[in-house]
Scaffold this active site. Structure first.
Site, PDB file in Angstrom:
ATOM      1  CG  HIS A  18      34.105 -24.018  13.822  1.00  0.00           C
ATOM      2  ND1 HIS A  18      33.472 -22.758  14.393  1.00  0.00           N
ATOM      3  CD2 HIS A  18      32.941 -24.998  14.977  1.00  0.00           C
ATOM      4  CE1 HIS A  18      33.440 -22.751  15.783  1.00  0.00           C
ATOM      5  NE2 HIS A  18      33.004 -23.928  15.791  1.00  0.00           N
TER       6      HIS A  18
ATOM      7  CG  ASP B  41      37.462 -22.951  15.370  1.00  0.00           C
ATOM      8  OD1 ASP B  41      37.897 -22.610  14.525  1.00  0.00           O
ATOM      9  OD2 ASP B  41      38.210 -21.545  15.999  1.00  0.00           O
TER      10      ASP B  41
END
Ligand code: NAG
Ligand code: NAG
Ligand code: NAG
Ligand code: NAG
Length: 411
Positions: free
Chosen positions: A259, A236
């Site tokens: 991310h 993430d």
């Protein structure tokens, strides 16, 4: 050697005992530590499996110490199994130091967490002057959670939306986390919340690219936070910055996979957000979905202002520069609203590298609340696919460009 300490009390007391055994080896605070003769029972710890370790902790931190510094040592070449534990302050010692040279591991699967707090693993609450350092490892052994996460396995019976955050620093003023390696948290690795003054330095955070919600560091309701000289690659965000944050400085970070670095998502529950003076400087993104991102929910209110993204290098990043003011769980499923978090005064300076998609610059602002004062300066982004071009895409974005900006801005 694996030392399995199933009881919170025992494990904590054990640290203290080890601290004593090693105190003469600790380079700092030798004088203070020499006077500390610590025995497990000195701390009221009873290994009966029911006693609460926070009591032992409170006892430790309420004891006066000559020079005001206490060191808790975790020896190298040893592995300690720790069940969820909260170190509750405030402490009388001016500084609490954890010197982590060994490995700390968590219970391995949701099954072994039954009856335990499933939202958190190692929590530090109201401990000011906390310093955690050492070349050791903190391993959340999250794989047992990842393969039953509701996000990735929505049809799995008994799937879990909740999973333990590895380290939570809540209301820990003037504290730091340095050198340690954090591995495979079942969820966010480090959460800094309600805190003024925190430094993360020379930390390495690693989890597989496919692991769900394993943010490297999440910051919310916090000010004066520094994250630097660190390597973060997870499933993430490398770093995410939440509502009510001021003076956040991220520099000299290697990010990827994951991310990217994200301001947001902000204003999820329609609340008023205040995000101000965020600086992201000298960061390398490799194979991440985003680079410099700001994302806000349409229902949110308030503002993001004074953001500086500077000296960033992108290596095959999907969205190197992105503002998404229409953030929504399911893309396109949320109707456009009149509300929105206002984004103002954002500088993108000296950014270069490659984009793995056609749109290298996305400034997707709300139709009702525009983004203003965006500055693009010295930007050189190319496609990571030879022969392909990249472009910018804007909705209601306003600002200026200085010097070379490629792809050409769409203001
Ligand atoms: C830890 O292990 C390494 C490698 O086996 C060894 O060199 C070192 O002396 C050990 N440290 C301690 C404190 O036992
Ligand atoms: C998840 O992984 C663990 C460890 O590899 C395994 O024991 C468990 O059966 C798996 N659960 C599911 C639902 O696949
Ligand atoms: C982290 O998890 C991955 C996936 O289960 C595994 O391959 C890797 O060995 C783990 N790393 C450590 C240091 O435990
Ligand atoms: C921009 O926002 C609109 C409205 O929500 C959406 O339809 C579109 O897909 C977004 N574009 C990007 C590149 O995120």
């Amino acid at each position: 050697m694996v030392v399995s300490l199933h009881l919170q009390v025992t494990s904590f007391a054990f640290f203290v005992l080890i601290l004593c055994l090693y105190c003469s080896n600790i380079v700092y605070n030798v004088v203070a530590m020499k006077s500390e003769v610590v025995d497990v029972s000195d701390f009221g710890a009873v290994g009966d499996g029911t006693a609460d370790s926070s009591k032992a902790w409170n006892f430790v931190c309420s004891r006066e110490i000559e020079n005001g510094v206490r060191v808790i040592f975790v020896p190298e070449n040893q592995t300690f199994l720790l069940h969820p534990v909260t170190f509750n302050g405030p402490c009388k010692a001016k500084e609490i130091k954890f010197l982590i040279m060994g490995r700390i591991i968590s219970p391995v699967s949701p099954k072994t967490w039954e009856g335990l707090d499933q939202a958190k693993w190692l929590t530090f609450y109201k401990v000011s002057g906390l310093k955690i350092k050492g070349s050791g490892e903190i391993n959340g052994r999250g794989w047992g959670w990842w393969n039953q996460s509701c996000r990735d396995h929505p049809r799995l019976e008994g799937c879990t939306s909740l999973a333990p955050t590895a380290m939570i620093f809540e209301s820990c003023k003037t504290s730091s986390l340095s050198q340690v390696r954090l591995i495979n948290s079942s969820q966010t690795h480090v959460l800094i919340r309600g805190t003024d003054g925190f430094i993360v330095d020379h930390v390495k955070i690693t989890a597989p690219e496919t692991s769900p919600n394993t943010d490297g560091i999440h910051i919310s309701s916090a000010s004066n936070i520094f994250i630097r000289n660190s390597i973060i690659g997870t499933g993430d965000d490398c770093v995410s910055i939440g509502d009510h944050t001021t003076n956040i400085h991220i520099s000299h970070v290697k990010c990827g996979p994951g991310h990217g670095i994200s301001i947001g998502s902000l204003g999820r529950s329609g609340n008023f957000v205040q995000v101000q003076n965020i600086r992201v400087n000298t960061v390398t993104f490799k194979g991440t979905t985003n680079g410099a991102r700001i994302k806000t929910w349409q229902v949110g209110k308030g503002y993001v202002r004074g953001v500086m993204f500077e000296n960033l290098f992108f290596n095959s990043v999907k969205n190197p520069i992105i503002i998404d003011q229409n953030y929504c769980n399911v893309r396109g499923a949320c109707k456009e609203l009149e509300t929105g978090v206002q984004i103002r005064d954002v500088v993108y300076r000296n950014l270069w590298g490659t984009s793995s998609t056609e749109v290298a610059i996305t400034l997707n602002c709300s139709r009702s609340v525009s983004c203003t004062g965006l500055l693009l300066q010295s930007i050189m982004l190319k496609s990571s696919i030879t022969g392909k071009n990249v472009r910018s895409s804007c909705i209601n974005a306003h600002g200026a460009a200085i010097g070379v900006v490629q792809p050409a801005p769409c203001f």
